[in-house]
Design an enzyme around this catalytic site. Sequence first.
Site, mmCIF file in Angstrom:
data_model
loop_
_atom_site.group_PDB
_atom_site.id
_atom_site.type_symbol
_atom_site.label_atom_id
_atom_site.label_comp_id
_atom_site.label_asym_id
_atom_site.label_seq_id
_atom_site.Cartn_x
_atom_site.Cartn_y
_atom_site.Cartn_z
ATOM 1 N N GLU A 12 0.900 -1.163 0.000
ATOM 2 C CA GLU A 12 0.000 0.000 0.000
ATOM 3 C C GLU A 12 0.925 1.195 0.000
ATOM 4 O OE1 GLU A 12 -3.243 -0.138 -0.070
ATOM 5 O OE2 GLU A 12 -3.329 -2.306 0.112
ATOM 6 N N CYS A 45 -2.579 8.622 3.403
ATOM 7 C CA CYS A 45 -2.338 8.003 2.095
ATOM 8 C C CYS A 45 -3.505 8.244 1.154
ATOM 9 C CB CYS A 45 -2.098 6.517 2.267
ATOM 10 S SG CYS A 45 -3.422 5.710 3.184
#
Length: 684
Positions: free
Chosen positions: A256, A295
Amino acid sequence: MLHVHSFAAGQWLAPDSQARDIENAVTGEVMARAGQASLPAADMLDYARTRGGPALRALSFHDRARLLKALAQHLGTHKQALYDLSFATGATQRDHLIDIDGGIGTLFVYASKGRRELPDAQVYLDGEVEQLSRNGTFLGQHICTPLQGAAVHINAYNFPVWGMLEKLAPTLLAGVPAIVKPATSTCYVTEHAVRLILDSGILPEGALQLVAGGLGTMLDHLDCQDTVSFTGSAQTALSLRAHPNVLANAIRFAAEQDSLNASILGPDALPGTPEFDLFVKEVHREMTTKAGQKCTAIRRIIVPKAQEQAVIDALQTRLSQTVIGDPTAETTTMGALVSRAQREDVLSKISSLAAEAEIVVGDLEGFSVEGADRDRGAFVPPVLLHCSDPDKATAVHQTEAFGPVATLMGYRDLNHAIKTANQGQGSLVASLITNDPETARAVALGAGAFHGRLYINNRTSMQESTGHGSPLPHMVHGGPGRAGGSEELGGVRGIMHYMQRTAIQGSPDMLSAINQRWVPGSTQTTPKAHPFTLPYGDIDLGDTLQSQPRTVTLDDIEHFAHFTGDTFYAHMDEAAAKRNPFFPGRVAHGYLLLSFAAGLFVEPNEGPVLANTGLDSLRFLKPVEPGDTIKVALTVKHKTPRNDDYGEVRWHVRLTNQDDDAVAEYELLTMNAFASPSAAGAVA
Ligand code: NAP
């Protein structure tokens, strides 16, 4: 000074001479040290594989789900200590709710999903039984079993608690022990959470270990049963996934990583509409929450060309109200970045972006900070840039300034908006604010393949929507390309990274034994008594009740039709029914057959069966004509405890005619008590 320890093979290891200094984000002072010169990586893996793994695998999914719930409750009672520590990372109380409460919430969701959606067994069945032979003596089934190694979690600095718990929940539910390596700059918060978990005694020995500081030689010792789940920058992901041992042993590596997430303002969302205001609110929130260190934060703001100035003006108004400062102060709306090194990184990324875009909001020199020293802490003001030609630009689509920074760009038409959003080459999330379903459909079809999540919001959903930037445990978190190409969370999907899918082929009895579910074609046994008279624990998989026969008459069909009002021509009109390609003439109602079936298998007296809660997978296979004789076979297919008092029994029901041809098949669900009722007259 905090001495952040690792927890390795059952021992807490203090930082040593090779430890790294960790600074307070707000004061810039060194406040903690973490790391060891040589981490006992091989011992840690061995401890996970030989202690934690077997202990977790001995539990069922439901047992593991109960562990998660207990952990969530335990952490919930200690969260103030986590809040108190987290202020030093630069996070405000509002940010803590995302990290700490969000992490605990993720445990709760997985605990609940584990009990509701997974069996009380050790094998997860992926899909249905596949019929591989004509007579059904050779079948197939995909099953998932836990990997027998360790899950190495390498986490980013921005969510020291959620970042750990969102990976831990699916890992433990799958039955795999974890070795958690938080980013060093905030590992003191994670260490405290790990101490709380380990001190609670809820997890079996070896289920959780912690690396504070560097990972040492861990990757050299991984084998095919281990996994790596990485969160962080694309650059680190690339170097770790290219590790020779990771490549040589095809170690599962989920990444990720950074992501240039976009938000599109729909063409219909003009100033003055609820959607326009909603868009400005969402962008503002994404830029300032966690000082933009998310993120999923919006990095690219994509608006109709005609609305560029209106959006800039509205954002300017909101962003100018941001109170930057001491995160512990209630009036502060945005804290600091995690470190001065991170501030330098963000400032240099802003310079790169400024080569292609103009800064329209944000004064890097003249901003003020409340209650803290602006130059000692890692403070950066919100910065909005405007890129006038996104087609020619590259940095704005590729450079992630991991702070309160976003670039606004205009689009000519919806196709141009989609193309611009996709120029990020893969993101975790894109959002669209529109009140037009056709716009939503066009964006989903044009942009879906480039983004792990599409968040669509309008006046209908805005009160209850969860926010562009919030990954939810129920929904997939991850995205293609730049976002790392992996998936996390997504409910039960999230456990698959930690399990091996195996195609099992064999006879029905073999599959029944492995699946802990009776498979049609396997042995049917005679129950000790009518199964409705037996408490939950006395019913065995495969127990089958064979009913008496019953002949269906034309009078039955007439009676049912007039009683229920279902006088559909196939039951009432011989000529019309004959013209229908499915029927030989008048036929019995399917629901009449189900009702007769219940009448044939039911045990009328009060007993352990508490309720009929549903019926799945119903198929009517052959018409039943007046004069046909039906009978029922009721077989125990699967059992799932629901609480301390009762559990669900799934019955396979097969109705056949006088020629033994199946006329209907379905699954019946009942709730059955663990004990028989003690009332007078109850079944013994
Ligand atoms: P990072 O510098 O790439 O570090 C990520 C993790 O990798 C840290 O735990 C770091 O440990 C570790 N690491 C670095 N080099 C390593 C090595 N050679 N061997 C083993 N481990 C190593 O990222 P970050 O600065 O912590 O986080 C910011 C980035 O994460 C941003 O790009 C952001 O977009 C991304 N992010 C993505 C998500 C997502 O879900 N997609 C979530 C959060 C953040 P040390 O700290 O000890 O170096």
